[in-house]
Design a protein around this motif. Structure first.
Motif, PDB file in Angstrom:
ATOM      1  N   GLU A 173      27.871 -27.910 -15.435  1.00 34.46           N
ATOM      2  CA  GLU A 173      27.050 -28.077 -14.217  1.00 34.46           C
ATOM      3  C   GLU A 173      27.330 -29.382 -13.493  1.00 34.46           C
ATOM      4  O   GLU A 173      26.916 -29.545 -12.339  1.00 34.46           O
ATOM      5  CB  GLU A 173      25.549 -28.039 -14.568  1.00 34.46           C
ATOM      6  N   LEU A 174      27.966 -30.343 -14.158  1.00 30.16           N
ATOM      7  CA  LEU A 174      28.210 -31.645 -13.539  1.00 30.16           C
ATOM      8  C   LEU A 174      29.679 -31.968 -13.662  1.00 30.16           C
ATOM      9  O   LEU A 174      30.339 -31.528 -14.603  1.00 30.16           O
ATOM     10  CB  LEU A 174      27.354 -32.720 -14.228  1.00 30.16           C
ATOM     11  N   CYS A 175      30.193 -32.741 -12.708  1.00 25.60           N
ATOM     12  CA  CYS A 175      31.630 -32.969 -12.680  1.00 25.60           C
ATOM     13  C   CYS A 175      31.951 -34.359 -12.158  1.00 25.60           C
ATOM     14  O   CYS A 175      31.065 -35.072 -11.679  1.00 25.60           O
ATOM     15  CB  CYS A 175      32.295 -31.902 -11.796  1.00 25.60           C
ATOM     16  N   GLY A 176      33.231 -34.738 -12.253  1.00 24.91           N
ATOM     17  CA  GLY A 176      33.701 -35.943 -11.587  1.00 24.91           C
ATOM     18  C   GLY A 176      33.796 -35.679 -10.088  1.00 24.91           C
ATOM     19  O   GLY A 176      33.582 -34.556  -9.625  1.00 24.91           O
ATOM     20  N   HIS A 177      34.171 -36.712  -9.339  1.00 24.89           N
ATOM     21  CA  HIS A 177      34.055 -36.629  -7.881  1.00 24.89           C
ATOM     22  C   HIS A 177      34.958 -37.641  -7.204  1.00 24.89           C
ATOM     23  O   HIS A 177      35.225 -38.717  -7.747  1.00 24.89           O
ATOM     24  CB  HIS A 177      32.595 -36.908  -7.478  1.00 24.89           C
ATOM     25  N   GLY A 178      35.373 -37.291  -5.974  1.00 23.34           N
ATOM     26  CA  GLY A 178      35.988 -38.295  -5.121  1.00 23.34           C
ATOM     27  C   GLY A 178      35.004 -39.425  -4.882  1.00 23.34           C
ATOM     28  O   GLY A 178      33.798 -39.248  -5.002  1.00 23.34           O
ATOM     29  N   ILE A 179      35.555 -40.600  -4.566  1.00 24.16           N
ATOM     30  CA  ILE A 179      34.703 -41.788  -4.406  1.00 24.16           C
ATOM     31  C   ILE A 179      35.400 -42.761  -3.460  1.00 24.16           C
ATOM     32  O   ILE A 179      36.632 -42.806  -3.415  1.00 24.16           O
ATOM     33  CB  ILE A 179      34.408 -42.410  -5.797  1.00 24.16           C
ATOM     34  N   GLY A 180      34.614 -43.520  -2.737  1.00 25.01           N
ATOM     35  CA  GLY A 180      35.176 -44.481  -1.788  1.00 25.01           C
ATOM     36  C   GLY A 180      34.038 -45.104  -1.015  1.00 25.01           C
ATOM     37  O   GLY A 180      33.161 -45.735  -1.603  1.00 25.01           O
ATOM     38  N   LEU A 181      34.024 -44.900   0.299  1.00 19.14           N
ATOM     39  CA  LEU A 181      32.872 -45.322   1.103  1.00 19.14           C
ATOM     40  C   LEU A 181      31.661 -44.491   0.711  1.00 19.14           C
ATOM     41  O   LEU A 181      30.527 -44.933   0.821  1.00 19.14           O
ATOM     42  CB  LEU A 181      33.178 -45.169   2.593  1.00 19.14           C
ATOM     43  N   THR A 208      36.653 -39.935  -9.796  1.00 15.24           N
ATOM     44  CA  THR A 208      36.229 -40.220 -11.167  1.00 15.24           C
ATOM     45  C   THR A 208      36.586 -39.050 -12.071  1.00 15.24           C
ATOM     46  O   THR A 208      36.706 -37.905 -11.625  1.00 15.24           O
ATOM     47  CB  THR A 208      34.711 -40.447 -11.273  1.00 15.24           C
ATOM     48  N   ILE A 209      36.733 -39.362 -13.350  1.00 13.79           N
ATOM     49  CA  ILE A 209      36.716 -38.367 -14.421  1.00 13.79           C
ATOM     50  C   ILE A 209      35.592 -38.811 -15.346  1.00 13.79           C
ATOM     51  O   ILE A 209      35.529 -39.989 -15.711  1.00 13.79           O
ATOM     52  CB  ILE A 209      38.056 -38.298 -15.181  1.00 13.79           C
ATOM     53  N   TRP A 240      31.835 -40.471 -21.014  1.00 15.44           N
ATOM     54  CA  TRP A 240      32.552 -41.687 -20.607  1.00 15.44           C
ATOM     55  C   TRP A 240      33.100 -41.450 -19.214  1.00 15.44           C
ATOM     56  O   TRP A 240      33.522 -40.325 -18.909  1.00 15.44           O
ATOM     57  CB  TRP A 240      33.734 -41.977 -21.542  1.00 15.44           C
ATOM     58  N   GLU A 241      33.156 -42.495 -18.398  1.00 17.39           N
ATOM     59  CA  GLU A 241      33.602 -42.327 -17.004  1.00 17.39           C
ATOM     60  C   GLU A 241      34.475 -43.484 -16.538  1.00 17.39           C
ATOM     61  O   GLU A 241      34.158 -44.654 -16.804  1.00 17.39           O
ATOM     62  CB  GLU A 241      32.381 -42.247 -16.079  1.00 17.39           C
ATOM     63  N   HIS A 242      35.543 -43.136 -15.816  1.00 21.20           N
ATOM     64  CA  HIS A 242      36.323 -44.138 -15.086  1.00 21.20           C
ATOM     65  C   HIS A 242      36.548 -43.683 -13.648  1.00 21.20           C
ATOM     66  O   HIS A 242      36.557 -42.486 -13.360  1.00 21.20           O
ATOM     67  CB  HIS A 242      37.689 -44.358 -15.742  1.00 21.20           C
ATOM     68  N   THR A 243      36.758 -44.669 -12.779  1.00 20.39           N
ATOM     69  CA  THR A 243      37.214 -44.432 -11.407  1.00 20.39           C
ATOM     70  C   THR A 243      38.718 -44.692 -11.361  1.00 20.39           C
ATOM     71  O   THR A 243      39.183 -45.737 -11.842  1.00 20.39           O
ATOM     72  CB  THR A 243      36.483 -45.370 -10.422  1.00 20.39           C
TER      73      THR A 243
END
Ligand code: MF3
Ligand code: CO
Ligand code: CO
Length: 275
Positions: A173-181, A208-209, A240-243
């Motif tokens: 149900e939840l995922c990583g995502h593009g990120i920036g502004l 992110t992953i 665990w998460e990284h950008t």
């Protein structure tokens, strides 16, 4: 909104935001101890982010949809069977054997850096340690897929294969995502999937992953606070998460911590801009 490619100036700002987010996790580590509350951890992080880093804590008052109340704290603290988006509170002290995810997102100069890690309070059970380690490996295996020309499905496949190979399950149900502004930009980065499917990666993408891996079933439930996500079976979960930035040859982990310099000899995962 389409997937944005970051230009040199944006990348430089993403590097700064990423480093600052990583530094919050390093700063808070010695405070994660039996007897402390997640409310106290939130206050320490909030003060550090605002006063020392001159950043904005992105979660505070974040309201992705009007149907949901604004998030009431500056970090997410997800304890034991809490999958993610746990709300810091003073109602319970951390105790020996707990596992805790702290998820930090800072905004610097408009750009977001988003990262989380697991902490052990005292001595974890054998299962808790294994779950936390396998989940971190899932993140690193996902990162190892990131290069121009690869596809998002390659990331999801690598993560799912490793988690399920250890008889754990991947939260869908939840995922990583593009990120920036933006905090959450396209694309969605699924933690399961098939090779050679989905969006093709290009240099300049930042996303992110953040795999959420359960010890029991993959099913989750949202608490009445409309934020806290828990495992339906109340078994343990880890994240665990990284950008990341897709570079010309691979990827750069924008939220890498010093302790990850040569983790498991996987140094090559963490090439820097100059490498
Ligand atoms: N940091 C989380 C993520 O990785 C999002 C938290 S939203 C909040 O995407 F409002 F709960 F903080
Ligand atoms: Co995130
Ligand atoms: Co996060």
């Amino acid at each position: 909104m389409q997937v944005t490619l970051k230009d040199t100036q944006a990348v430089e700002k993403m590097r700064i935001a990423g480093r600052l987010a990583a530094e919050v996790l390093t700063m808070i580590e010695p405070h994660v101890q039996a007897g402390v509350t997640t409310g106290e951890l939130n206050r320490i992080c909030h003060d550090y982010i605002t006063d020392e880093q001159q950043c904005i804590p992105a979660p505070l008052n974040y309201q992705p949809s009007p149907a949901q109340p604004p998030f009431p704290a500056s970090i997410c603290t997800s304890l034991n069977h809490v999958v993610c988006h746990g709300i810091p509170s003073d109602s319970r002290k951390l105790k020996n054997g707990d596992i805790l995810n702290i998820d930090v997102t800072v905004i610097k100069d408009g750009y977001h850096g988003d990262t989380s890690k697991m902490f052990f309070v005292g001595k974890p059970s054998v299962l808790a340690r294994r779950l936390v380690e396998v989940t971190q490996e899932c993140l690193y295996l996902g990162i190892a897929e990131v290069r121009p020309g690869a596809m998002l499905g390659d990331i999801g496949h690598a993560i799912q294969r490793h988690a399920e190979g250890h008889h754990f399950s991947v939260v869908r149900e939840l995922c990583g995502h593009g990120i920036g502004l933006g905090f959450h930009e396209p694309p969605q980065v699924l933690h399961y999937g098939r090779r050679n499917t989905g969006l093709r990666l290009e240099a300049g993408m930042t996303f992110t992953i953040e795999p959420m891996i359960n010890a029991g079933s993959a099913e989750v439930r949202t608490l009445p606070d409309q934020w806290t996500i828990v495992t339906r079976d109340h078994k343990l979960t880890a994240q665990w998460e990284h950008t990341l930035l897709v570079t010309g040859t691979g990827c750069e982990v924008l939220t890498r911590r010093d302790e990850e310099a040569d983790l498991n000899g996987r140094d090559s995962l963490f090439q820097t801009a100059s490498a």
